[in-house]
Write an enzyme that holds these catalytic residues in place. Sequence first.
Site, PDB file in Angstrom:
ATOM      1  N   ASP A 280       0.742  -0.962  -0.106  1.00  0.00           N
ATOM      2  CA  ASP A 280       0.125   0.032  -0.017  1.00  0.00           C
ATOM      3  C   ASP A 280       0.959   1.289   0.078  1.00  0.00           C
ATOM      4  O   ASP A 280       1.267   1.701  -0.867  1.00  0.00           O
ATOM      5  CB  ASP A 280      -0.874   0.022   1.178  1.00  0.00           C
ATOM      6  CG  ASP A 280      -2.049   1.080   1.424  1.00  0.00           C
ATOM      7  OD1 ASP A 280      -1.907   1.817   0.292  1.00  0.00           O
ATOM      8  OD2 ASP A 280      -2.614   1.332   2.439  1.00  0.00           O
TER       9      ASP A 280
ATOM     10  N   VAL B  47      -9.479  -3.092   0.313  1.00  0.00           N
ATOM     11  CA  VAL B  47     -10.173  -4.427   0.204  1.00  0.00           C
ATOM     12  C   VAL B  47      -9.931  -5.547   1.185  1.00  0.00           C
ATOM     13  O   VAL B  47      -9.108  -5.273   2.075  1.00  0.00           O
ATOM     14  CB  VAL B  47      -9.597  -5.198  -1.228  1.00  0.00           C
ATOM     15  CG1 VAL B  47      -9.671  -4.250  -2.368  1.00  0.00           C
ATOM     16  CG2 VAL B  47      -7.904  -5.235  -1.096  1.00  0.00           C
TER      17      VAL B  47
HETATM   18  P1  5GP Z   1       1.851  -0.226   3.868  1.00  0.00           P
HETATM   19  O1  5GP Z   1       2.729  -0.340   4.775  1.00  0.00           O
HETATM   20  O2  5GP Z   1       2.396  -0.975   2.585  1.00  0.00           O
HETATM   21  O3  5GP Z   1       1.171   0.914   3.726  1.00  0.00           O
HETATM   22  O4  5GP Z   1       0.782  -1.208   4.251  1.00  0.00           O
HETATM   23  C1  5GP Z   1       0.794  -2.630   3.985  1.00  0.00           C
HETATM   24  C2  5GP Z   1      -0.159  -3.281   5.086  1.00  0.00           C
HETATM   25  O5  5GP Z   1      -1.289  -2.598   5.537  1.00  0.00           O
HETATM   26  C3  5GP Z   1      -0.438  -4.661   4.300  1.00  0.00           C
HETATM   27  O6  5GP Z   1       0.169  -5.665   4.755  1.00  0.00           O
HETATM   28  C4  5GP Z   1      -2.102  -4.599   4.951  1.00  0.00           C
HETATM   29  O7  5GP Z   1      -1.888  -5.504   6.187  1.00  0.00           O
HETATM   30  C5  5GP Z   1      -2.235  -3.363   5.241  1.00  0.00           C
HETATM   31  N1  5GP Z   1      -3.425  -2.861   4.234  1.00  0.00           N
HETATM   32  C6  5GP Z   1      -3.077  -1.834   3.269  1.00  0.00           C
HETATM   33  N2  5GP Z   1      -4.203  -1.760   2.512  1.00  0.00           N
HETATM   34  C7  5GP Z   1      -4.881  -2.705   2.800  1.00  0.00           C
HETATM   35  C8  5GP Z   1      -6.333  -2.808   2.356  1.00  0.00           C
HETATM   36  O8  5GP Z   1      -6.858  -2.491   1.196  1.00  0.00           O
HETATM   37  N3  5GP Z   1      -7.078  -3.721   3.049  1.00  0.00           N
HETATM   38  C9  5GP Z   1      -6.681  -4.469   4.113  1.00  0.00           C
HETATM   39  N4  5GP Z   1      -7.360  -5.303   4.608  1.00  0.00           N
HETATM   40  N5  5GP Z   1      -5.328  -4.121   4.615  1.00  0.00           N
HETATM   41  C10 5GP Z   1      -4.494  -3.420   3.860  1.00  0.00           C
END
Ligand code: 5GP
Length: 191
Positions: free
Chosen positions: A106, A156
């Site tokens: 994300d 999602v």
């Molecule tokens: P980042 O550190 O890349 O922003 O986020 C990674 C983590 O955030 C992912 O491993 C996941 O656990 C959570 N996450 C990010 N986007 C989503 C989403 O659309 N849905 C869900 N359920 N978790 C998300």
Amino acid sequence: MQADLDKILFDRDRIARRVSELAREISRDLDELPQDGEIVLVSILTGSIIFVADLIRQLPQKLRIELITVNSYPGRSTRSQGATLVGTAVENVAGKHVLIVDDILDSGGTLRLIQAELASRNPRSIRTCVLLRKQRPSAFEIPCEYVGFDIPDIFVVGYGLDYNNYYRNLPDIGTLRPEVMLPDAPPGGPP
Ligand code: 5GP
Ligand code: MG
């Protein structure tokens, strides 16, 4: 539970087909690695559990599994970087070929932290695999060799991905109906 979904983005058959393609690709690459290091697959908890379970059963290579949890609030501290890694993976990657597997890329904050920490432990190589990647500029800054699906910047659930720790057991991936995400509505209740 299924009724709480608004739209299905990827149903179970589509996910299964894509996971098989990814496994074939990863497997080919693993076979090309110099045979002088063990393979360690690092699964990022909790979201990657379903994906990892499906993926590893299609990788015929001899490999170890290590688990990492990202703890955003270590103890009572409020350290500036905000997150630490919990698990033995960090100690067990020196000299190994590392494959990091996560559910979704994300903002990239999680993988940036994990890649940096593991890279500092002198692995033989590091590769990263995510099932989903959101279309955000910061996500594309993270080196990621294997991506299942690129998706728009929407929230999602399903196939391991949660809302308030629910919906991980949905076999399909989709968006939630807005009313189930209200703070005073089921399933979450007030935070
Ligand atoms: P980042 O550190 O890349 O922003 O986020 C990674 C983590 O955030 C992912 O491993 C996941 O656990 C959570 N996450 C990010 N986007 C989503 C989403 O659309 N849905 C869900 N359920 N978790 C998300
Ligand atoms: Mg996660």
